[in-house]
Each structure stands twice: as C-alpha cells, then as structure tokens.
Design a protein around this motif. Structure first.
Motif, PDB file in Angstrom:
ATOM      1  N   ASN A 340       0.803  -1.222  -0.256  1.00 20.98           N
ATOM      2  CA  ASN A 340       0.039   0.087  -0.020  1.00 20.98           C
ATOM      3  C   ASN A 340       0.841   1.210  -0.001  1.00 20.98           C
ATOM      4  OD1 ASN A 340      -2.725  -1.273   0.083  1.00 20.98           O
ATOM      5  ND2 ASN A 340      -2.222  -1.741   2.191  1.00 20.98           N
ATOM      6  N   LYS A 343       1.193   3.667  -3.498  1.00 19.84           N
ATOM      7  CA  LYS A 343       0.161   3.640  -4.492  1.00 19.84           C
ATOM      8  C   LYS A 343      -0.346   4.925  -4.997  1.00 19.84           C
ATOM      9  CE  LYS A 343      -2.863   0.444  -4.093  1.00 19.84           C
ATOM     10  NZ  LYS A 343      -3.780  -0.302  -3.649  1.00 19.84           N
ATOM     11  N   LYS A 344      -0.840   5.154  -6.367  1.00 18.57           N
ATOM     12  CA  LYS A 344      -1.277   6.393  -6.967  1.00 18.57           C
ATOM     13  C   LYS A 344      -2.747   6.387  -6.188  1.00 18.57           C
ATOM     14  CE  LYS A 344       0.976   6.046 -11.437  1.00 18.57           C
ATOM     15  NZ  LYS A 344       0.626   6.139 -12.896  1.00 18.57           N
ATOM     16  N   PRO A 345      -2.944   7.731  -5.760  1.00 19.39           N
ATOM     17  CA  PRO A 345      -4.435   8.044  -5.206  1.00 19.39           C
ATOM     18  C   PRO A 345      -5.453   7.749  -6.388  1.00 19.39           C
ATOM     19  CG  PRO A 345      -3.347   9.944  -5.942  1.00 19.39           C
ATOM     20  CD  PRO A 345      -2.508   8.927  -5.994  1.00 19.39           C
ATOM     21  N   LYS A 346      -6.752   7.087  -5.967  1.00 19.70           N
ATOM     22  CA  LYS A 346      -7.727   6.921  -6.864  1.00 19.70           C
ATOM     23  C   LYS A 346      -8.474   8.197  -7.313  1.00 19.70           C
ATOM     24  CE  LYS A 346      -8.840   2.130  -4.938  1.00 19.70           C
ATOM     25  NZ  LYS A 346     -10.002   1.372  -4.344  1.00 19.70           N
ATOM     26  N   GLU A 347      -8.733   8.213  -8.548  1.00 20.30           N
ATOM     27  CA  GLU A 347      -9.361   9.253  -9.317  1.00 20.30           C
ATOM     28  C   GLU A 347     -10.639   9.107  -8.832  1.00 20.30           C
ATOM     29  OE1 GLU A 347      -8.835   9.493 -13.422  1.00 20.30           O
ATOM     30  OE2 GLU A 347      -6.755   9.530 -13.285  1.00 20.30           O
ATOM     31  N   LYS A 348     -11.334  10.551  -8.475  1.00 19.78           N
ATOM     32  CA  LYS A 348     -12.810  10.545  -8.165  1.00 19.78           C
ATOM     33  C   LYS A 348     -13.659  10.743  -9.341  1.00 19.78           C
ATOM     34  CE  LYS A 348     -11.642  12.622  -3.584  1.00 19.78           C
ATOM     35  NZ  LYS A 348     -11.841  13.914  -2.822  1.00 19.78           N
TER      36      LYS A 348
END
Length: 348
Positions: A340, A343-348
C-alpha cells in the motif's frame, strides 16, 4: 709467542667474531634504516612502492589502487557540449579520476564543469594544437602529482578501475603510451590514450620543439601526430593493451556497435586499420576487462554506470542465512508489507 699462546689467540678471535656476528643478526632487523634512494624517490614525488614496502607485502596484502595509480584525466570538450556530454562525464567515470580537467577555450557560463581555458580557436582543425597545449599545462602544473596522464573525448567512457588495474605493473618513469593501436605508432584519440609521466616529460621537453620530427602546425589528426612525434623523437614504447586472449581493451567505437552480432565488414576502418587482427562481434567482441569505448552518448554513459555499479545479479548457490525467510501458505497477509506504499491515489 709459544704455540699454545698462538692457539689461544686464534680461538679467542674466532669466538669474538662469532659473537659479533650473532649480535648483528639479532640487532640489525630491528633497526629502522633510512636508505638514500628512498629520499630520492620522495624528492621526485614518485609514489611507487619502495623496496621495503614490497618486502612486507604478501599475497594477502591489500593495495589501494586509487592511491598507487594516480591518473590525471584531461577531457577534450567544447562549449556546445558542456551541458550534456561533459557534465555527464563529470557525473560518471570522470568522478573516479584522481583529478579531472576539462580542456576548452572558454569557461562554462552555467558552472556545471570547471574548464581549463586554453589559448586557441576551438575547431577540429586545431586539435593538434589543443593536444600540445593540454599536455604542456599538465607538465607545468601537475607533472609530479600524478603517475599517468589520460587524454579522452567528451564522448569517451572509461572504466577507471580496469584502467588502474591494467597500469599498476608498469613504472611511470619509463616512456610509455597505451591505447587502441591503428598501427605501430598510432593510437586512437577517440578511445583515449594514456601517457606515463616520463612520456609527458619527453613530449614537452624534447618532442614538440623538434621541427624536423614533430609537426609544428596547429592542424592534423592529433592522435596520429602525437604518436609519430613521440616515436620519432624518443622511441616511446607503445604498449599492447590486449588481454591474455588477444581481445582488445580500448575501442574507438561504442559498445552498442560492437555487440551488434552482424558479421564483421573487414573493409570498415575499425577492422581494416587496426594494428592487430580481430573480427569478433556480439558477446565475443571485447575483453572482459575492457577499459574504454568511444562514441558514447550521455544516455549510454548512464546505462554503463547503472550496469557496472548498481545492477546486481544474485548467485544461485548461496548460504541459507543470506536468503529471505520462506513464507508459509498461511502467511499471505504479511507477504507484501509494502503493497500500500506509493500507490497512486484513486481518481474520483
């Protein structure tokens, strides 16, 4: 004197001599001797191992080749190449020189490299003048600080560890020159060539002022000119730099070109002009202890740097203590503790 007295006298002399001899054998090894020739070595600043040092060495002794093989590197460059090519030399192999000098006719306005400014118009037509000025600068300012003097281009890549290992056996007070030989008295400038201290002395004190045996003009192929000049004036020895299998160590072409597994075109200048016959390509192209490659782009230099000094291949036979602990089937949740992280932040 009676016969008995004569025998007693002779016996006394024999016993006394034997006692003195035994005394000398016990005392002399513990005395620190100061030999005159060691002082002579120190006055000329020659850092070769003295006889006393050699006598104390064993096959298990360790020698620091960075200290014992001192190399002044003179890299020929010009203003347009300061930012990428010359700077990349500084960031890679040049950092391993005992001292690194960039030779050109102007300073670097970006202060990325320190330039030794020479009085000339920068051009391929003035390379011979640049060579004479560069070695004269080394002679005037650094002659006794270094054992060897390397000339290279800003698109040359040198494996300095292999160069020092190769040079170690040779005395720098002999007139020697090493590099890739196109013929008996001609070493490639692009592959880099290296002169001993004595060869530099001869070049500056005798060769460059000899109007009959050395070219006095500014132009000409600098590598051919210095070779002919040194040989004609002083019969400087051109060392054979091939390894024990006859494979070259200095290359006037790039490693990428050499490992291309196409059949050798023996009419091409690299093959046709070499002093020694060779026609290997692919993985058999080069010595395992190669020293120099030419026509290396900045990205090629970085690639070499990564592969030589960072990339690691694991051995297949290792001690258990050096292996990571094997996971069990039920350890699935802890097998990847860093999964973890980053990791790239999830796109909203």
């Amino acid at each position: 004197m009676t016969k008995v007295h004569q025998q007693s006298l002779l016996l006394g002399i024999f016993i006394g001599s034997a006692f003195v001899l035994i005394l000398l054998m016990v005392i002399l090894p513990s005395i620190e001797m100061n030999y005159p020739f060691e002082e002579a070595f120190s006055t000329t600043k020659n850092e070769f191992l003295s006889l006393k040092e050699h006598s104390s060495l064993t096959n298990e002794s360790t020698i620091n080749l960075n200290e014992k093989v001192r190399i002044l590197c003179m890299v020929f460059t010009h203003e347009k190449n300061f930012k990428e090519w010359a700077y990349m030399v500084k960031q890679t192999w040049g950092a391993k020189c005992t001292k690194l000098l960039f030779m050109s006719n102007v300073t670097d306005s970006n202060n990325l490299i320190d330039v030794t400014v020479l009085d000339l118009v920068e051009s391929r037509d003035t390379l011979w003048k640049k060579t004479k000025l560069s070695f004269n600068y080394a002679y005037q300012h650094h002659l006794y600080e270094f054992d060897w003097f390397l000339k290279a281009d800003d698109d040359t890549y040198i494996i300095m560890e292999n160069l020092r290992h190769y040079l170690y056996p040779y005395p720098s007070d002999l007139p020697l020159i090493f590099g890739f030989q196109f013929n008996t008295h001609f070493v490639s400038g692009g592959a880099g060539y290296i002169l001993s201290r004595e060869a530099v002395k001869i070049f500056i004190e005798k060769a460059i002022y000899d109007t009959e045996k050395c070219s006095q003009i500014d132009g000409g192929a600098e590598d051919a000119e210095i070779g002919h000049c040194l040989y004609n004036v002083a019969n400087v020895t051109f060392g054979d730099t091939r390894d024990e299998f006859g494979k070259e160590r200095f290359f006037p072409v790039s490693l990428q070109w050499l490992v291309n597994d196409k059949p050798a075109d023996l009419k091409f200048w690299y093959w046709s002009s070499a002093e020694y016959y060779h026609n290997e390509t692919g993985l058999e192209c080069c010595s395992n202890t190669s020293i120099a490659f030419h026509y290396m782009k900045p990205v090629d230099m970085l690639t070499m740097e990564y592969l030589l000094y960072r990339f690691k291949v694991h051995e297949m036979e290792v001690k258990v203590k050096d292996l990571p602990v094997k996971f069990k089937k039920e350890d699935a949740d802890v097998m990847f503790p860093r999964k973890n992280i980053g990791k790239k932040p999830k796109e909203k």
